[in-house]
Design a protein around this motif. Structure first.
Motif, mmCIF file in Angstrom:
data_model
loop_
_atom_site.group_PDB
_atom_site.id
_atom_site.type_symbol
_atom_site.label_atom_id
_atom_site.label_comp_id
_atom_site.label_asym_id
_atom_site.label_seq_id
_atom_site.Cartn_x
_atom_site.Cartn_y
_atom_site.Cartn_z
ATOM 1 N N PHE A 79 -7.385 2.114 -0.975
ATOM 2 C CA PHE A 79 -6.390 2.803 -0.153
ATOM 3 C C PHE A 79 -5.600 3.820 -0.970
ATOM 4 O O PHE A 79 -5.278 4.915 -0.495
ATOM 5 N N VAL A 80 -5.302 3.456 -2.218
ATOM 6 C CA VAL A 80 -4.426 4.274 -3.058
ATOM 7 C C VAL A 80 -5.172 5.400 -3.770
ATOM 8 O O VAL A 80 -4.667 6.517 -3.893
ATOM 9 N N ASN A 116 -15.007 0.771 -0.366
ATOM 10 C CA ASN A 116 -14.170 -0.122 0.434
ATOM 11 C C ASN A 116 -15.022 -0.927 1.411
ATOM 12 O O ASN A 116 -14.812 -2.134 1.592
ATOM 13 N N ASN A 119 0.818 -1.210 0.000
ATOM 14 C CA ASN A 119 0.000 0.000 0.000
ATOM 15 C C ASN A 119 0.855 1.265 0.000
ATOM 16 O O ASN A 119 0.523 2.246 -0.668
ATOM 17 N N GLY A 159 -0.889 -1.400 -4.688
ATOM 18 C CA GLY A 159 -1.715 -1.192 -3.506
ATOM 19 C C GLY A 159 -3.181 -1.501 -3.739
ATOM 20 O O GLY A 159 -3.626 -1.717 -4.861
ATOM 21 N N GLU A 160 -3.944 -1.546 -2.648
ATOM 22 C CA GLU A 160 -5.387 -1.709 -2.743
ATOM 23 C C GLU A 160 -5.980 -0.421 -3.322
ATOM 24 O O GLU A 160 -5.642 0.684 -2.877
#
Length: 306
Positions: A242-243, A289, A10, A238-239
């Protein structure tokens, strides 16, 4: 001295996303700096030509080149058309409105993609995310400031760019996975170059290009390529949930570059609109998410079919 701990996936994704946004923002500033010297089509042609050389060399190096007939695939052809439309509308607007205003309107893209996915791809969107989309577009209207000073053709051109870019991103989801990302970039860059060349005559003809402007466009081409590659690396490391919010770091770059190089001072309406757009976008990422985590948890329950 102990070795430094390796970066998490991440954190790597965030670094690549921040680099991508810096590259895109500096590319925009360099393009804006030459809009007074040459037209949109000439800029598209020159920047596209240099970008094409770079990306074709990369694609050849990594074995990503494929037969050109792949471009005839309807979804890929539509993606290329949308990318051309996005380039035309955005470059034409850059010379007429502040850099930060253009970047702020462009931040509505994730909301537009969510809206398009719900309407055309049948993806589920709950009422909270619908509200976030509505609030985000209200933020765009705040930046546009409907009236003689704000609601200009250039600002509407950036809105059109958001529509084209959303179509591009939605089409990207439908392209077969065996088509390399680099090859898609090659096709897009070459077509943009050819369209730019074809439009030079109808839009005022060729203008002399000084060495400084040519250097600016060369830098823009390099930064554009860096941005494209970094955003791919960001999404693959990364996810996404999250990114993706770190896309908004482009606003910091755009405001700073506009202030330093073009003496563009953000007003209260622009700042308010940015806060509304960013807030609604972050909430959309948050809800996405939550939905993804809930889906994973449901499939992981004992007795749930895998």
């Amino acid at each position: 001295m102990p070795a430094a701990a390796p970066l998490s996936a991440n954190v790597k994704g965030v670094i690549f996303m921040a680099l991508a946004m810096a590259g895109f923002s500096m590319n925009d500033a360099l393009v804006k700096s030459v809009t007074g010297e040459m037209g949109t089509a000439q800029i598209m042609f020159l920047r596209g030509l240099m970008t094409s050389v770079l990306v074709i060399a990369l694609a050849w190096q990594f074995g990503a080149l494929r037969p050109g007939r792949i471009a005839l695939t309807p979804v890929l052809a539509l993606r290329i058309f949308a990318e051309v439309g996005a380039s035309l509308t955005y470059i034409s607007a850059l010379g007429q409105i502040p850099l930060a205003n253009a970047a702020a309107i462009l931040q509505a893209l994730p909301l537009a993609v969510t809206l398009g996915a719900a309407l055309f791809l049948g993806e589920p969107v709950g009422w909270r995310r619908w509200m976030a989309i509505v609030v985000g577009f209200i933020g765009v209207l705040i930046v546009l400031r409907p009236g003689p000073e704000g609601f200009t053709p250039a600002a509407l051109s950036v809105v059109a760019c958001v529509v084209f870019a959303a179509i591009r991103d939605l089409c990207t989801r439908r392209i077969a996975r065996e088509v390399p990302s680099l090859f898609i970039t090659v096709l897009t860059s070459v077509v943009i170059t050819l369209v730019g060349a074809a439009l030079i005559g109808p839009t005022g003809g060729w203008r002399p290009v000084g060495p400084e402007s040519l250097a600016h466009l060369a830098g823009a081409s390099f930064l554009l390529l860096i941005g494209y590659q970094c955003i791919v690396l960001a999404m693959r490391n990364g996810e996404i949930s999250f990114v993706a919010p770190f896309r908004y770091t482009s606003l910091i770059w755009s405001i700073g570059l506009g202030l330093i190089f073009f003496a563009e001072v953000p007003d209260v309406w622009m700042v308010t609109g940015i806060l509304v757009i960013v807030g609604s976008g972050l909430y959309t990422f948050y809800r996405e998410n939550r939905r993804r985590v809930a889906a994973i948890a449901q499939t992981s329950e004992p007795g749930t079919p895998k």
